[in-house]
Design a protein around this motif. Sequence first.
Motif, PDB file in Angstrom:
ATOM      1  N   PRO A  69       0.805  -1.230   0.000  1.00  0.00           N
ATOM      2  CA  PRO A  69       0.000   0.000   0.000  1.00  0.00           C
ATOM      3  C   PRO A  69       0.832   1.272   0.000  1.00  0.00           C
ATOM      4  O   PRO A  69       0.303   2.344  -0.261  1.00  0.00           O
ATOM      5  CB  PRO A  69      -0.812  -0.104   1.297  1.00  0.00           C
ATOM      6  CG  PRO A  69      -0.060  -1.048   2.156  1.00  0.00           C
ATOM      7  CD  PRO A  69       0.627  -2.000   1.235  1.00  0.00           C
ATOM      8  N   LEU A  70       2.137   1.154   0.284  1.00  0.00           N
ATOM      9  CA  LEU A  70       2.971   2.361   0.273  1.00  0.00           C
ATOM     10  C   LEU A  70       3.583   2.637  -1.104  1.00  0.00           C
ATOM     11  O   LEU A  70       4.255   3.642  -1.300  1.00  0.00           O
ATOM     12  CB  LEU A  70       4.103   2.242   1.296  1.00  0.00           C
ATOM     13  CG  LEU A  70       3.708   2.374   2.766  1.00  0.00           C
ATOM     14  CD1 LEU A  70       4.886   2.026   3.659  1.00  0.00           C
ATOM     15  CD2 LEU A  70       3.247   3.778   3.067  1.00  0.00           C
ATOM     16  N   ALA A  71       3.352   1.727  -2.060  1.00  0.00           N
ATOM     17  CA  ALA A  71       3.972   1.909  -3.380  1.00  0.00           C
ATOM     18  C   ALA A  71       3.315   3.072  -4.116  1.00  0.00           C
ATOM     19  O   ALA A  71       2.117   3.256  -4.040  1.00  0.00           O
ATOM     20  CB  ALA A  71       3.842   0.639  -4.200  1.00  0.00           C
ATOM     21  N   PHE A  84       0.845  12.710  -4.534  1.00  0.00           N
ATOM     22  CA  PHE A  84      -0.459  12.415  -3.974  1.00  0.00           C
ATOM     23  C   PHE A  84      -1.388  11.628  -4.894  1.00  0.00           C
ATOM     24  O   PHE A  84      -1.925  10.617  -4.489  1.00  0.00           O
ATOM     25  CB  PHE A  84      -1.168  13.703  -3.530  1.00  0.00           C
ATOM     26  CG  PHE A  84      -2.435  13.438  -2.770  1.00  0.00           C
ATOM     27  CD1 PHE A  84      -2.373  13.026  -1.460  1.00  0.00           C
ATOM     28  CD2 PHE A  84      -3.663  13.567  -3.376  1.00  0.00           C
ATOM     29  CE1 PHE A  84      -3.533  12.758  -0.764  1.00  0.00           C
ATOM     30  CE2 PHE A  84      -4.823  13.291  -2.686  1.00  0.00           C
ATOM     31  CZ  PHE A  84      -4.752  12.898  -1.383  1.00  0.00           C
ATOM     32  N   LEU A 130      -0.459   8.047  -5.387  1.00  0.00           N
ATOM     33  CA  LEU A 130      -0.463   7.246  -4.167  1.00  0.00           C
ATOM     34  C   LEU A 130      -1.881   7.013  -3.662  1.00  0.00           C
ATOM     35  O   LEU A 130      -2.258   5.911  -3.272  1.00  0.00           O
ATOM     36  CB  LEU A 130       0.364   7.969  -3.093  1.00  0.00           C
ATOM     37  CG  LEU A 130       0.485   7.308  -1.733  1.00  0.00           C
ATOM     38  CD1 LEU A 130       1.153   5.955  -1.862  1.00  0.00           C
ATOM     39  CD2 LEU A 130       1.302   8.170  -0.791  1.00  0.00           C
ATOM     40  N   VAL A 131      -2.697   8.067  -3.676  1.00  0.00           N
ATOM     41  CA  VAL A 131      -3.948   7.991  -2.937  1.00  0.00           C
ATOM     42  C   VAL A 131      -5.154   7.654  -3.808  1.00  0.00           C
ATOM     43  O   VAL A 131      -6.054   6.943  -3.357  1.00  0.00           O
ATOM     44  CB  VAL A 131      -4.156   9.297  -2.152  1.00  0.00           C
ATOM     45  CG1 VAL A 131      -5.507   9.326  -1.518  1.00  0.00           C
ATOM     46  CG2 VAL A 131      -3.097   9.402  -1.076  1.00  0.00           C
ATOM     47  N   HIS A 138      -5.819   3.988  -3.860  1.00  0.00           N
ATOM     48  CA  HIS A 138      -6.462   3.500  -2.632  1.00  0.00           C
ATOM     49  C   HIS A 138      -7.939   3.843  -2.617  1.00  0.00           C
ATOM     50  O   HIS A 138      -8.777   3.017  -2.280  1.00  0.00           O
ATOM     51  CB  HIS A 138      -5.803   4.138  -1.404  1.00  0.00           C
ATOM     52  CG  HIS A 138      -4.494   3.519  -1.059  1.00  0.00           C
ATOM     53  ND1 HIS A 138      -4.375   2.215  -0.675  1.00  0.00           N
ATOM     54  CD2 HIS A 138      -3.252   4.022  -1.048  1.00  0.00           C
ATOM     55  CE1 HIS A 138      -3.105   1.939  -0.440  1.00  0.00           C
ATOM     56  NE2 HIS A 138      -2.394   3.027  -0.666  1.00  0.00           N
ATOM     57  N   PHE A 144      -9.834  10.587   1.888  1.00  0.00           N
ATOM     58  CA  PHE A 144      -9.040   9.386   2.057  1.00  0.00           C
ATOM     59  C   PHE A 144      -9.026   8.931   3.520  1.00  0.00           C
ATOM     60  O   PHE A 144      -9.159   7.741   3.820  1.00  0.00           O
ATOM     61  CB  PHE A 144      -7.625   9.648   1.552  1.00  0.00           C
ATOM     62  CG  PHE A 144      -6.726   8.461   1.660  1.00  0.00           C
ATOM     63  CD1 PHE A 144      -7.106   7.248   1.129  1.00  0.00           C
ATOM     64  CD2 PHE A 144      -5.504   8.549   2.284  1.00  0.00           C
ATOM     65  CE1 PHE A 144      -6.281   6.145   1.220  1.00  0.00           C
ATOM     66  CE2 PHE A 144      -4.673   7.456   2.381  1.00  0.00           C
ATOM     67  CZ  PHE A 144      -5.062   6.259   1.857  1.00  0.00           C
ATOM     68  N   LEU A 145      -8.886   9.903   4.428  1.00  0.00           N
ATOM     69  CA  LEU A 145      -8.902   9.563   5.855  1.00  0.00           C
ATOM     70  C   LEU A 145     -10.227   8.910   6.223  1.00  0.00           C
ATOM     71  O   LEU A 145     -10.273   7.908   6.940  1.00  0.00           O
ATOM     72  CB  LEU A 145      -8.724  10.826   6.699  1.00  0.00           C
ATOM     73  CG  LEU A 145      -7.304  11.224   7.062  1.00  0.00           C
ATOM     74  CD1 LEU A 145      -7.323  12.495   7.881  1.00  0.00           C
ATOM     75  CD2 LEU A 145      -6.629  10.107   7.841  1.00  0.00           C
ATOM     76  N   ALA A 190     -10.227   5.397   4.876  1.00  0.00           N
ATOM     77  CA  ALA A 190      -9.296   4.519   5.583  1.00  0.00           C
ATOM     78  C   ALA A 190      -9.881   4.080   6.919  1.00  0.00           C
ATOM     79  O   ALA A 190      -9.685   2.957   7.360  1.00  0.00           O
ATOM     80  CB  ALA A 190      -7.959   5.230   5.791  1.00  0.00           C
ATOM     81  N   GLY A 210     -13.065   1.750   6.128  1.00  0.00           N
ATOM     82  CA  GLY A 210     -12.777   0.510   5.421  1.00  0.00           C
ATOM     83  C   GLY A 210     -12.626  -0.732   6.292  1.00  0.00           C
ATOM     84  O   GLY A 210     -12.496  -1.817   5.777  1.00  0.00           O
TER      85      GLY A 210
END
Lengths: 337, 345
Positions: free
Chosen positions: B102-104, B274, B277-278, B281, B336-337, B340, B343
């Motif tokens: 998930p950090l990729a 950003f 990355l996001v 997700h 996103f927060l 997260a 989820g």
Amino acid sequence: MKLSTYIKQKPLLFIGLLSISIVVLFFVSLQTGTAALSPLTAIQTLFGNGTEKDSLILFEFRLPRIVIAILVGAGLAVSGAILQAITKNEIAEPGIIGINAGAGLAVVLFIFFVKDIPFGFSSTYLLPVTALVGALTAAIAIYLFAWKDGISPVRLVLVGIAVNSGINALLIIFQLRMDPKDFDQAITWLSGSIWGADWTYVLAVLPWVILLIPLAILKASSLDILHNGDDIASGLGIHVERERGIFLLIAVGLAGASVSVAGNIAFLGLVSPHLVRRIIGPKHQMLIPASALMGALLLIVADMIGKNLMAPSEIPVGIVISALGAPYFIYLLIKTD
Amino acid sequence: MENINAENKRTRSQRESRPILAIVILVVGNVLLAIALAASVSIGASEIGFTMVWDAIFAFDTDSTAHQIIEEVRLPRALTGALVGASLAVSGSILQGITRNPLAAPSIMGITDGAAFSLAIIYSFIPTMAYSQIMFWSFIGAGLGTILVFGIGSIAKGGLTPVKLALAGIAVGALLRSLASGIAIYNDVAQNMSFWYAGGLAGSKWLSLQLLLPISGIGLLLALVLAHSITVLNLGDDVAKGLGQRTFVTKGLGVLIVMMLTGAAVSVAGAIGFIGLVIPHITRFLVGADYKWIIPCAAILGALLLVLADIGARMINPPFETPVGALTAVIGVPFFLYLARKGGA
């Protein structure tokens, strides 16, 4: 090849080798710098038999700087090792808990808004305090956002990404509006540099490092279990949430203290535990102390190079760490499983 | 090395696919994107009505100043924004899919740093270079960075595992970035570099679209073709091999697509963070784990976010532009927060 297999079976030997290298480099580093001291003078001065000028150079400039490099390197490396274990993510590093971004934003805001404080004073005492406050604030924010009946590793990583992105966005906005002079000061900090060469700083980092690293070593076996999965951990009777919370606090404390005096040294916290893991394996009992020593060693070497390569101007140590650590890490990646 | 991946912990709800929501996102997203593009062309230092925008596109009048602004400045900028947003979001989705981490993000694969390295050299030693050449060389830099990462991952003992790929990306990225910063600080061009790191669409011209459109277009199409293989690969290397997939080929093609998309995007718009990355997700939270849906939805959401953020960048503090990478984060982070936390991860 034979030697590396041998070392793998004898982690204590590896720890011994690292320690000896640190001691040797400690003395080499004492002698090198703008005013060179001969090995003999350096040692004589260290034991109190030097001239006044040599003592001044040694005790007020070089010694605190080397001690800080050791403490900060160890702190960041152990913080990285812990975070990689509790998030179960190989590419986790102190940055993901917001430490660097929070500290960076606090420092940039400080430089941006407070212009009239004399440079020497502000950079000696106020910047580190500001950075520590920023680091802890960001870490607390991430912890609170990630808390929902406990901290799951995945949520911690995701929330870390979100908060980091947000803080970095603010960082960019302020950075681009800075005067070039302020910008230079900020970018030097953001690239990481051991400018806190002062005994006050040593005292500021020392308690965190000498308390938290032994604590992490003491609890290393539960770190092994946490790393191997929550279900196994609960099955073995570990209070998963409590243990993870304690380790997170240890990691935050170590990284926050380190970043507050040495700026944003990237890559060190990520790479030190990996280097060590590829040499002596994944058991945290040995991994934590060896990572601490590896981090200290890397930072002493990098600081020495950064200070002397283009003297009298200094290369930010964060840049040297990446330029040195990355090729070695790539070599290990290719050579090991 | 032990590799207990965070991915294994994903809950069942995230493994399921939600095609209906995906179709809704595609339809509504396209409509919103069309409106956003029109707004982007219409809003700016001189306000231009929607009807004028329509006329400028379908009945161009060479004597009209408004038509010329639209044709020369606004339209290429809006279209570049949409393409860059889509490219970054799809790159990120593919990377998170093949590394299962998930950090990729595109910025950790040596791509952005390869481009930055080229730029540091250009800014320091050839500051007079023409825009089109700068664009070309940063694309080459991005490509070399990626090839280095993939090469190191491939020759590594034990093969190209997802962890190796991610670690090689980080190591090569750190190396190139440190060299770029060293060169930039030494030659006193660090603040120029930081403008580039902040990213932006202000320099977009038809010239940038000439590079972007073919490369990103092909990249996005290839991504759709590869989608099914990535869904399978995302279940794990062993599962994918068991199902008869040649995982090395999938990873290689995935990295190639990422290189094309991110390389083209960063060379015209700088290191806009950003989105890559996001958005992946967010898309995954919304539509589930099937890349057949993730890839088109991520493309639409990425394009929409960047076009909106770019409108904001021009409106907040005119005539200065607020960095668009910062605005994408300001818009996206709260959402996103929320996801997260919701989820159940």
